[in-house]
Each structure stands twice: as C-alpha cells, then as structure tokens.
Design a protein around this motif. Structure first.
Motif, PDB file in Angstrom:
ATOM      1  N   ILE A 129       0.888  -1.167   0.000  1.00 39.66           N
ATOM      2  CA  ILE A 129       0.000   0.000   0.000  1.00 39.66           C
ATOM      3  C   ILE A 129       0.918   1.207   0.000  1.00 39.66           C
ATOM      4  CG2 ILE A 129      -1.822   1.228   1.218  1.00 39.66           C
ATOM      5  CD1 ILE A 129      -2.495  -1.517   2.549  1.00 39.66           C
ATOM      6  N   ARG A 130       0.848   2.012  -1.033  1.00 38.84           N
ATOM      7  CA  ARG A 130       1.786   3.115  -1.227  1.00 38.84           C
ATOM      8  C   ARG A 130       1.185   4.472  -0.858  1.00 38.84           C
ATOM      9  NH1 ARG A 130       6.737   1.040  -2.467  1.00 38.84           N
ATOM     10  NH2 ARG A 130       6.607  -0.657  -3.958  1.00 38.84           N
ATOM     11  N   ASN A 131       2.044   5.353  -0.337  1.00 35.57           N
ATOM     12  CA  ASN A 131       1.744   6.774  -0.142  1.00 35.57           C
ATOM     13  C   ASN A 131       0.573   7.068   0.785  1.00 35.57           C
ATOM     14  OD1 ASN A 131       3.752   7.456  -2.133  1.00 35.57           O
ATOM     15  ND2 ASN A 131       2.275   6.744  -3.657  1.00 35.57           N
ATOM     16  N   GLY A 132       0.307   6.181   1.735  1.00 37.54           N
ATOM     17  CA  GLY A 132      -0.817   6.397   2.643  1.00 37.54           C
ATOM     18  C   GLY A 132      -0.464   7.331   3.790  1.00 37.54           C
ATOM     19  N   ARG A 133      -1.497   7.836   4.436  1.00 41.22           N
ATOM     20  CA  ARG A 133      -1.345   8.590   5.677  1.00 41.22           C
ATOM     21  C   ARG A 133      -1.472   7.556   6.797  1.00 41.22           C
ATOM     22  NH1 ARG A 133      -5.413  13.683   4.554  1.00 41.22           N
ATOM     23  NH2 ARG A 133      -4.194  14.579   2.848  1.00 41.22           N
ATOM     24  N   VAL A 134      -0.354   7.053   7.256  1.00 42.60           N
ATOM     25  CA  VAL A 134      -0.346   5.914   8.178  1.00 42.60           C
ATOM     26  C   VAL A 134      -0.524   6.384   9.618  1.00 42.60           C
ATOM     27  CG1 VAL A 134       1.004   3.958   9.023  1.00 42.60           C
ATOM     28  CG2 VAL A 134       1.056   4.540   6.595  1.00 42.60           C
ATOM     29  N   LEU A 135      -1.495   5.774  10.292  1.00 38.76           N
ATOM     30  CA  LEU A 135      -1.786   6.035  11.699  1.00 38.76           C
ATOM     31  C   LEU A 135      -1.275   4.858  12.526  1.00 38.76           C
ATOM     32  CD1 LEU A 135      -5.456   7.150  11.131  1.00 38.76           C
ATOM     33  CD2 LEU A 135      -3.551   8.643  11.731  1.00 38.76           C
ATOM     34  N   ASP A 136      -0.653   5.152  13.658  1.00 42.04           N
ATOM     35  CA  ASP A 136      -0.088   4.065  14.466  1.00 42.04           C
ATOM     36  C   ASP A 136      -1.003   3.604  15.597  1.00 42.04           C
ATOM     37  OD1 ASP A 136       0.122   6.051  16.381  1.00 42.04           O
ATOM     38  OD2 ASP A 136       2.306   5.977  16.510  1.00 42.04           O
ATOM     39  N   GLY A 137      -2.142   4.253  15.795  1.00 44.25           N
ATOM     40  CA  GLY A 137      -3.071   3.834  16.835  1.00 44.25           C
ATOM     41  C   GLY A 137      -2.688   4.297  18.234  1.00 44.25           C
ATOM     42  N   MET A 138      -1.622   5.066  18.353  1.00 49.61           N
ATOM     43  CA  MET A 138      -1.154   5.544  19.655  1.00 49.61           C
ATOM     44  C   MET A 138      -1.456   7.033  19.860  1.00 49.61           C
ATOM     45  SD  MET A 138       0.133   2.819  20.974  1.00 49.61           S
ATOM     46  CE  MET A 138       1.133   3.372  22.312  1.00 49.61           C
ATOM     47  N   GLY A 139      -2.185   7.635  18.916  1.00 47.96           N
ATOM     48  CA  GLY A 139      -2.521   9.047  19.034  1.00 47.96           C
ATOM     49  C   GLY A 139      -1.502   9.977  18.407  1.00 47.96           C
ATOM     50  N   ASN A 140      -0.464   9.436  17.802  1.00 41.82           N
ATOM     51  CA  ASN A 140       0.544  10.261  17.141  1.00 41.82           C
ATOM     52  C   ASN A 140       0.002  10.782  15.816  1.00 41.82           C
ATOM     53  OD1 ASN A 140       2.648   9.822  19.089  1.00 41.82           O
ATOM     54  ND2 ASN A 140       2.810   7.752  18.282  1.00 41.82           N
ATOM     55  N   PRO A 141       0.570  11.885  15.313  1.00 43.11           N
ATOM     56  CA  PRO A 141       0.154  12.366  13.994  1.00 43.11           C
ATOM     57  C   PRO A 141       0.479  11.329  12.915  1.00 43.11           C
ATOM     58  CG  PRO A 141       1.553  13.985  15.117  1.00 43.11           C
ATOM     59  CD  PRO A 141       1.584  12.725  15.930  1.00 43.11           C
ATOM     60  N   ALA A 178       3.651   7.071   4.379  1.00 40.27           N
ATOM     61  CA  ALA A 178       4.474   5.866   4.330  1.00 40.27           C
ATOM     62  C   ALA A 178       3.812   4.815   3.453  1.00 40.27           C
ATOM     63  CB  ALA A 178       4.695   5.317   5.737  1.00 40.27           C
ATOM     64  N   ASP A 179       4.576   3.781   3.178  1.00 46.35           N
ATOM     65  CA  ASP A 179       4.089   2.586   2.487  1.00 46.35           C
ATOM     66  C   ASP A 179       3.948   1.481   3.534  1.00 46.35           C
ATOM     67  OD1 ASP A 179       4.630   4.073   0.142  1.00 46.35           O
ATOM     68  OD2 ASP A 179       6.611   3.165  -0.068  1.00 46.35           O
ATOM     69  N   VAL A 180       3.095   0.514   3.244  1.00 47.22           N
ATOM     70  CA  VAL A 180       2.919  -0.653   4.119  1.00 47.22           C
ATOM     71  C   VAL A 180       3.048  -1.894   3.251  1.00 47.22           C
ATOM     72  CG1 VAL A 180       1.360  -1.880   5.675  1.00 47.22           C
ATOM     73  CG2 VAL A 180       1.377   0.626   5.664  1.00 47.22           C
ATOM     74  N   ARG A 233       1.040 -11.012   6.812  1.00 47.60           N
ATOM     75  CA  ARG A 233       1.610 -10.248   7.920  1.00 47.60           C
ATOM     76  C   ARG A 233       2.236  -8.958   7.418  1.00 47.60           C
ATOM     77  NH1 ARG A 233       1.733 -12.868  12.696  1.00 47.60           N
ATOM     78  NH2 ARG A 233       1.550 -15.122  12.639  1.00 47.60           N
ATOM     79  N   ILE A 234       2.084  -7.909   8.214  1.00 49.15           N
ATOM     80  CA  ILE A 234       2.744  -6.644   7.910  1.00 49.15           C
ATOM     81  C   ILE A 234       4.225  -6.844   8.192  1.00 49.15           C
ATOM     82  CG2 ILE A 234       2.973  -4.217   8.559  1.00 49.15           C
ATOM     83  CD1 ILE A 234      -0.027  -4.446   9.473  1.00 49.15           C
ATOM     84  N   VAL A 235       5.064  -6.611   7.173  1.00 45.96           N
ATOM     85  CA  VAL A 235       6.493  -6.860   7.340  1.00 45.96           C
ATOM     86  C   VAL A 235       7.332  -5.586   7.251  1.00 45.96           C
ATOM     87  CG1 VAL A 235       6.416  -9.277   6.621  1.00 45.96           C
ATOM     88  CG2 VAL A 235       6.734  -7.496   4.898  1.00 45.96           C
ATOM     89  N   ARG A 236       6.715  -4.496   6.770  1.00 43.70           N
ATOM     90  CA  ARG A 236       7.479  -3.256   6.681  1.00 43.70           C
ATOM     91  C   ARG A 236       6.533  -2.068   6.586  1.00 43.70           C
ATOM     92  NH1 ARG A 236      12.999  -2.394   3.378  1.00 43.70           N
ATOM     93  NH2 ARG A 236      13.377  -0.305   4.116  1.00 43.70           N
ATOM     94  N   VAL A 237       6.863  -1.012   7.337  1.00 43.59           N
ATOM     95  CA  VAL A 237       6.145   0.257   7.264  1.00 43.59           C
ATOM     96  C   VAL A 237       7.199   1.336   7.087  1.00 43.59           C
ATOM     97  CG1 VAL A 237       4.660   1.897   8.480  1.00 43.59           C
ATOM     98  CG2 VAL A 237       4.261  -0.560   8.747  1.00 43.59           C
ATOM     99  N   SER A 263      -4.416   2.296   8.566  1.00 34.39           N
ATOM    100  CA  SER A 263      -4.142   1.959   9.968  1.00 34.39           C
ATOM    101  C   SER A 263      -3.803   0.472  10.059  1.00 34.39           C
ATOM    102  CB  SER A 263      -5.326   2.318  10.867  1.00 34.39           C
ATOM    103  OG  SER A 263      -6.506   1.732  10.406  1.00 34.39           O
ATOM    104  N   PRO A 264      -2.553   0.116   9.769  1.00 32.75           N
ATOM    105  CA  PRO A 264      -2.161  -1.296   9.751  1.00 32.75           C
ATOM    106  C   PRO A 264      -2.278  -1.948  11.127  1.00 32.75           C
ATOM    107  CG  PRO A 264      -0.231   0.120   9.551  1.00 32.75           C
ATOM    108  CD  PRO A 264      -1.438   1.001   9.508  1.00 32.75           C
TER     109      PRO A 264
END
Length: 86
Positions: A16-28, A32-34, A40-44, A63-64
């Motif tokens: 998944i390319r060029n997404g606005r990736v959220l980490d679920g911890m409340g950070n901006p 990134a790519d996923v 399994r998610i192997v790289r962010v 939101s991986p």
C-alpha cells in the motif's frame, strides 16, 4: 541481482503506497508505504521492493494492524476466540 531478460518476482504480496499511516497511539499520521507478505505486515515506511499487488493510498488513511472484532461476532469472540467471523 536477477538474470537478464527475466523479471524478478515481487518481494511482497501487497504494498500500500503513499498512505497517511496512523499508528493507533494518538501520534500524527506519517506518509508511508505498508508491505504485507504471507498475511503479515512486514514493513512500514519507504518500501523499495514491489508487491504482487500494489494500491495507491494517496490522500487516504491507513491503519495497519487494526481489525473490527465486533463485526457481527461481538458476542462469540470473547467466548470462543478461535471461531471464524461471519
């Protein structure tokens, strides 16, 4: 290095390319790519390899690692976590 005249097989099943990736911890979010391999998610981050399937998530949030365990099975999963969702 691949052999001349032969395309290299993809490194990942899905990227998944060029997404606005959220980490679920409340950070901006971060751009990134996923990469996913064998379910399994192997790289962010910046993923240099290619995927068998690639999605452009430009302008979309990613939101991986999140899933909705309450989808029609909210009363079953706490009792029997091995049961498949509907």
């Amino acid at each position: 290095m691949g052999r001349p005249g032969h395309a290299q097989s993809p490194e990942y099943d899905l990227v998944i390319r060029n997404g606005r990736v959220l980490d679920g911890m409340g950070n901006p979010w971060i751009r990134a790519d996923v990469a996913v391999r064998a379910g399994r998610i192997v790289r962010v981050g910046m993923v240099p390899g290619r995927g068998a399937r690639e999605l452009d998530a430009s302008g979309k949030y990613v939101s991986p690692g999140w899933w909705d365990m309450m989808d029609q099975s909210g009363d079953v999963l706490p009792v029997n976590g091995g049961r498949r969702t509907r």
